[in-house]
Design an enzyme around this catalytic site. Structure first.
Site, PDB file in Angstrom:
ATOM      1  N   THR A 271      30.723  34.090  44.056  1.00 11.84           N
ATOM      2  CA  THR A 271      31.719  33.793  45.174  1.00 11.84           C
ATOM      3  C   THR A 271      30.877  33.865  46.271  1.00 11.84           C
ATOM      4  O   THR A 271      30.118  34.803  46.700  1.00 11.84           O
ATOM      5  CB  THR A 271      32.709  34.831  44.949  1.00 11.84           C
ATOM      6  OG1 THR A 271      33.830  34.512  46.143  1.00 11.84           O
ATOM      7  CG2 THR A 271      32.605  36.088  45.005  1.00 11.84           C
ATOM      8  N   ARG A 272      31.478  33.198  47.724  1.00 12.13           N
ATOM      9  CA  ARG A 272      31.051  33.203  48.843  1.00 12.13           C
ATOM     10  C   ARG A 272      32.406  33.290  49.762  1.00 12.13           C
ATOM     11  O   ARG A 272      32.371  33.348  50.856  1.00 12.13           O
ATOM     12  CB  ARG A 272      30.448  32.191  49.157  1.00 12.13           C
ATOM     13  CG  ARG A 272      30.992  30.718  49.375  1.00 12.13           C
ATOM     14  CD  ARG A 272      30.055  29.834  49.728  1.00 12.13           C
ATOM     15  NE  ARG A 272      30.593  28.434  50.112  1.00 12.13           N
ATOM     16  CZ  ARG A 272      30.739  27.251  49.526  1.00 12.13           C
ATOM     17  NH1 ARG A 272      30.005  27.335  48.363  1.00 12.13           N
ATOM     18  NH2 ARG A 272      31.341  26.289  49.972  1.00 12.13           N
TER      19      ARG A 272
ATOM     20  N   HIS B 129      41.263  34.840  45.891  1.00 14.17           N
ATOM     21  CA  HIS B 129      42.774  34.797  46.028  1.00 14.17           C
ATOM     22  C   HIS B 129      43.236  34.828  44.552  1.00 14.17           C
ATOM     23  O   HIS B 129      42.524  34.818  43.502  1.00 14.17           O
ATOM     24  CB  HIS B 129      42.989  33.524  46.772  1.00 14.17           C
ATOM     25  CG  HIS B 129      42.685  33.441  48.174  1.00 14.17           C
ATOM     26  ND1 HIS B 129      43.188  34.573  49.218  1.00 14.17           N
ATOM     27  CD2 HIS B 129      41.772  32.664  48.917  1.00 14.17           C
ATOM     28  CE1 HIS B 129      42.552  34.298  50.356  1.00 14.17           C
ATOM     29  NE2 HIS B 129      41.791  33.307  50.358  1.00 14.17           N
TER      30      HIS B 129
ATOM     31  N   HIS C   7      41.444  32.614  42.310  1.00 14.07           N
ATOM     32  CA  HIS C   7      40.141  32.952  41.703  1.00 14.07           C
ATOM     33  C   HIS C   7      39.958  34.370  40.699  1.00 14.07           C
ATOM     34  O   HIS C   7      39.633  34.336  39.616  1.00 14.07           O
ATOM     35  CB  HIS C   7      39.214  33.660  43.064  1.00 14.07           C
ATOM     36  CG  HIS C   7      39.111  32.541  43.895  1.00 14.07           C
ATOM     37  ND1 HIS C   7      39.618  32.855  45.208  1.00 14.07           N
ATOM     38  CD2 HIS C   7      38.309  31.410  43.860  1.00 14.07           C
ATOM     39  CE1 HIS C   7      39.459  31.815  45.864  1.00 14.07           C
ATOM     40  NE2 HIS C   7      38.618  31.009  45.201  1.00 14.07           N
TER      41      HIS C   7
ATOM     42  N   ARG D  87      35.551  23.922  40.186  1.00 14.40           N
ATOM     43  CA  ARG D  87      35.438  22.635  40.641  1.00 14.40           C
ATOM     44  C   ARG D  87      34.469  22.515  42.195  1.00 14.40           C
ATOM     45  O   ARG D  87      34.611  23.659  42.745  1.00 14.40           O
ATOM     46  CB  ARG D  87      36.928  22.155  41.249  1.00 14.40           C
ATOM     47  CG  ARG D  87      37.380  21.020  40.987  1.00 14.40           C
ATOM     48  CD  ARG D  87      38.928  20.979  41.682  1.00 14.40           C
ATOM     49  NE  ARG D  87      39.074  19.530  42.102  1.00 14.40           N
ATOM     50  CZ  ARG D  87      39.815  18.695  41.393  1.00 14.40           C
ATOM     51  NH1 ARG D  87      39.817  18.919  40.096  1.00 14.40           N
ATOM     52  NH2 ARG D  87      39.882  17.516  41.924  1.00 14.40           N
TER      53      ARG D  87
END
Ligand SMILES: [Zn+2]
Length: 392
Positions: free
Chosen positions: A197-198, A202, A205, A291
Site C-alpha cells: 500500500t501507498r 479505507h 482496503h 485493480r
C-alpha cells in the site's frame, strides 16, 4: 525448518556489511571517486542492503539490464521485471575505470552509503527502456520522467552497503526479510498474504485484506515508505492511519505491520511482479493484487497487473497473486462487496474518487463511515487541514 516459501533465487543475500568489515571499507572509501545517488537509487541500494532484492548483488550490468528490459529475465534465466540500475553523467563515467572501486553517496552528498566495484560502464536507450518497462515514453509518467532525468551511462557492479539510510530510526516498523521470516516462523504461519500500500487504508482496503485473512494464516501489511509522487499522503501520516485501523478493527495476533523503503516507479504490471518477488523474499506466500496495482493515471488497463502473472512460467515465483476486483460499500447489499459479488448498479455503490476524497478532507468534510473508519478520517482531516497537507 522453515515452512515459508523460499527466497527468490533460493537464498537471501543482504548486502549490508557491519563490524570490522564496515570500518575497513569506510576508511578505504575516503580516497575513492564518488558518485551521488538519486533518491530512487538510494532506495534501491537500501533494498539491496536488506536482502529485499535477493538474489541481486548490486546494480545491473549490461547483460542483465538488456535481458530484464526485453524479457523480464536475468542472464541466469531468473524472473526479474524491472531494471535496478545506477546512472552517471558521461563526465562522471569518464573519470571512472572499469575494475575500479567507487563510493556511493546519498543525493544530499553528506552520507557515504556504499562502495561499488564498477565492473561495467554502458550506454542505454532511455526511450526504449521506458517503452518496454512502463509501456509508454510519455514524460508525464512519473517513472518515465525519472529515466529521462538521469545520467546517460549506467554503472554495473557489486555493492557493499554501509548504511540503511536512517530508515530504522525513522520507522520502528522497518524490517529486513530475514526478520519478517523469523516473525512468521515464530507465529507458526505458512501462508501469509502481503498487502502492498501507498495510500491510507479505507474500508475497501480493509475488506480486501480481510478476504485474504479468511484464507491465509496471517496478513502482512507492508506499506512503501520511499519517496512518492506529489499529492500522495506522507508515510508518517499513513503509518498513523494503519496503526489506528489495526488497533481497532483487526485481531492483533494475525497481522504484522512493517515498512520497506522502495520508491514507487508506477510501472503497473511489471511493478506488480517486482512487488511479488520482494514479498516472496519477506516470506509471503500470497500478494494481494487489486485493480490497477502500481498504476498511475490511465497508462494501464485495470487488470493488466493481474494478467501479467498468467504469462509467467511455472516455477518463476513461489508467491501467488490473490487477484481481487475493486471493493466498495453497496447500499443494496448493505455490506462491503466487490464487482465479483454485488449485482447492483454504480449508483447503489458508495464510490469516492481519490481526487474527490482529497477535496472533501481539505474542506474538513467527512466521508461516510461506510467509506472510511472514523479513526482514520480524524487523522486525515487533521493532515489535510494542516499546512503540510494543503495543495501547493
Ligand atoms: Zn450490491
Amino acid at each position: 525448518m522453515s515452512s515459508l516459501v523460499p527466497p527468490h533465487g533460493g537464498r537471501l543475500l543482504p548486502l549490508l556489511i557491519s563490524g570490522d568489515a564496515r570500518h575497513r571499507a569506510l576508511s578505504e572509501a575516503k580516497t575513492l571517486p564518488r558518485i551521488s545517488l538519486s533518491s530512487r537509487e538510494v532506495s534501491d541500494l537500501i533494498m539491496l542492503a536488506m536482502g529485499a532484492f535477493s538474489p541481486l548483488e548490486g546494480f545491473m550490468g549490461k547483460g542483465d539490464y538488456q535481458r530484464v528490459v526485453k524479457e523480464m529475465r536475468l542472464t541466469n534465466d531468473l524472473l526479474w521485471p524491472v531494471p535496478i540500475t545506477l546512472s552517471a553523467s558521461k563526465e562522471e563515467a569518464d573519470r571512472i575505470k572499469e575494475g575500479e572501486r567507487i563510493v556511493l553517496v546519498n543525493s544530499g552528498g553528506d552520507e557515504v552509503m556504499a562502495s561499488m566495484l564498477v565492473q561495467e560502464k554502458y550506454s542505454y536507450d532511455k526511450r526504449a527502456e521506458a517503452l518496454q518497462v512502463f509501456g509508454t515514453d510519455d514524460e508525464q509518467h512519473p517513472g518515465v520522467k525519472k529515466i529521462y532525468e538521469q545520467g546517460e551511462v549506467y554503472l554495473g557492479g557489486t555493492v557493499e552497503v554501509f548504511s540503511e539510510g536512517g530508515y530504522s530510526e525513522r520507522f520502528p516498523e522497518f524490517a529486513q526479510p530475514a526478520e519478517t521470516r523469523a516473525i512468521f516462523t515464530d507465529k507458526g504461519w505458512t501462508t501469509i498474504a502481503a498487502f502492498q500500500t501507498r495510500n491510507p487504508m479505507h474500508r475497501s482496503h480493509e475488506y480486501l485484506t480481510k478476504i485474504a485473512l479468511e484464507v491465509c494464516d496471517g496478513l502482512f501489511i507492508h506499506p512503501i515508505v520511499g519517496k512518492l509522487k506529489s499529492g500522495d499522503v506522507p508515510a508518517e501520516v499513513r503509518m498513523e492511519c494503519y496503526k489506528v485501523l489495526l488497533d481497532n478493527y483487526y485481531p492483533e495476533d494475525r497481522v504484522v505491520l512493517k515498512v520497506y523503503p522502495m520508491e514507487m516507479r508506477y510501472a503497473g504490471p511489471r511493478e506488480a511482479v517486482l512487488h511479488a518477488i520482494i514479498r516472496q523474499n519477506f516470506g509471503c506466500s500470497h500478494l494481494i493484487v487489486g485493480r490497477d496495482h502500481a498504476g498511475v493515471g490511465n497508462y494501464y488497463g485495470p487488470f493488466d497487473a493481474q494478467r501479467i502473472f498468467d504469462e509467467l512460467s511455472p516455477g518463476d515465483l513461489h508467491i501467488q497473486p490473490l487477484k481481487v476486483d475493486s471493493t466498495f460499500w453497496c447500499r443494496k447489499c448493505d455490506s462491503m462487496a466487490s464487482a465479483k459479488t454485488c449485482p447492483h448498479a454504480d449508483e447503489d455503490r458508495l464510490l469516492i474518487s481519490g481526487t474527490k476524497l482529497r477535496e472533501m478532507l481539505t474542506k474538513g468534510e467527512r466521508p461516510p463511515e461506510q467509506f472510511s473508519r472514523k479513526e482514520v478520517v480524524d487523522i486525515l482531516v487533521k493532515y489535510y487541514q494542516s499546512d503540510a497537507g494543503s495543495p501547493q
